[in-house]
Design a protein around this motif. Structure first.
Motif, PDB file in Angstrom:
ATOM      1  N   LYS A  10     -27.927  74.719  34.298  1.00  0.00           N
ATOM      2  CA  LYS A  10     -27.992  76.045  33.679  1.00  0.00           C
ATOM      3  C   LYS A  10     -29.077  76.091  32.612  1.00  0.00           C
ATOM      4  O   LYS A  10     -29.781  77.089  32.473  1.00  0.00           O
ATOM      5  N   LEU A  11     -29.216  75.009  31.852  1.00  0.00           N
ATOM      6  CA  LEU A  11     -30.253  74.973  30.825  1.00  0.00           C
ATOM      7  C   LEU A  11     -31.644  74.836  31.432  1.00  0.00           C
ATOM      8  O   LEU A  11     -32.620  75.358  30.901  1.00  0.00           O
ATOM      9  N   SER A  12     -31.749  74.144  32.553  1.00  0.00           N
ATOM     10  CA  SER A  12     -33.050  73.948  33.183  1.00  0.00           C
ATOM     11  C   SER A  12     -33.563  75.216  33.854  1.00  0.00           C
ATOM     12  O   SER A  12     -34.765  75.332  34.112  1.00  0.00           O
ATOM     13  N   SER A  13     -32.680  76.152  34.136  1.00  0.00           N
ATOM     14  CA  SER A  13     -33.116  77.356  34.829  1.00  0.00           C
ATOM     15  C   SER A  13     -33.796  78.360  33.898  1.00  0.00           C
ATOM     16  O   SER A  13     -34.450  79.280  34.375  1.00  0.00           O
ATOM     17  N   PHE A  14     -33.637  78.197  32.605  1.00  0.00           N
ATOM     18  CA  PHE A  14     -34.281  79.115  31.667  1.00  0.00           C
ATOM     19  C   PHE A  14     -35.783  78.880  31.657  1.00  0.00           C
ATOM     20  O   PHE A  14     -36.252  77.749  31.688  1.00  0.00           O
ATOM     21  N   THR A  15     -36.542  79.966  31.605  1.00  0.00           N
ATOM     22  CA  THR A  15     -37.989  79.846  31.502  1.00  0.00           C
ATOM     23  C   THR A  15     -38.401  80.205  30.078  1.00  0.00           C
ATOM     24  O   THR A  15     -37.845  81.122  29.474  1.00  0.00           O
ATOM     25  N   PRO A  16     -39.352  79.514  29.542  1.00  0.00           N
ATOM     26  CA  PRO A  16     -39.768  79.829  28.172  1.00  0.00           C
ATOM     27  C   PRO A  16     -40.474  81.183  28.124  1.00  0.00           C
ATOM     28  O   PRO A  16     -41.195  81.569  29.049  1.00  0.00           O
ATOM     29  N   THR A  17     -40.275  81.907  27.052  1.00  0.00           N
ATOM     30  CA  THR A  17     -40.893  83.228  26.927  1.00  0.00           C
ATOM     31  C   THR A  17     -42.346  83.132  26.491  1.00  0.00           C
ATOM     32  O   THR A  17     -43.152  83.986  26.841  1.00  0.00           O
ATOM     33  N   ASN A  18     -42.695  82.129  25.743  1.00  0.00           N
ATOM     34  CA  ASN A  18     -44.075  81.949  25.283  1.00  0.00           C
ATOM     35  C   ASN A  18     -44.676  80.760  26.013  1.00  0.00           C
ATOM     36  O   ASN A  18     -44.340  79.619  25.745  1.00  0.00           O
ATOM     37  N   SER A  19     -45.567  81.040  26.929  1.00  0.00           N
ATOM     38  CA  SER A  19     -46.207  79.939  27.632  1.00  0.00           C
ATOM     39  C   SER A  19     -47.283  79.327  26.738  1.00  0.00           C
ATOM     40  O   SER A  19     -47.933  80.036  25.960  1.00  0.00           O
ATOM     41  N   PRO A  20     -47.492  78.037  26.847  1.00  0.00           N
ATOM     42  CA  PRO A  20     -48.508  77.402  25.994  1.00  0.00           C
ATOM     43  C   PRO A  20     -49.910  77.834  26.403  1.00  0.00           C
ATOM     44  O   PRO A  20     -50.200  78.041  27.579  1.00  0.00           O
TER      45      PRO A  20
END
Length: 55
Positions: A27-37
């Motif tokens: 479940k935690l791995s499915s989140f995508t970061p909102t700010n890409s580097p």
């Protein structure tokens, strides 16, 4: 000394790790970061030696 008896604690530890590995981690791995580097060019600063008065 009862804390050296692994019988009750090993099952608790195994259950908690299996819960983390099988349920919480996907479940935690499915989140995508909102700010890409972003790929910024690294800036290098020119440093000068400190002018010590006694040298």
């Amino acid at each position: 000394m009862p804390q050296l008896n692994p019988s009750p604690w090993f099952l608790i530890m195994l259950t908690s790790w299996m819960t983390f590995s099988l349920i919480i981690q996907p479940k935690l791995s499915s989140f995508t970061p909102t700010n890409s580097p972003c790929n910024k060019a690294s800036t290098t600063t020119k440093t000068a030696p400190w002018p010590w008065p006694w040298t």
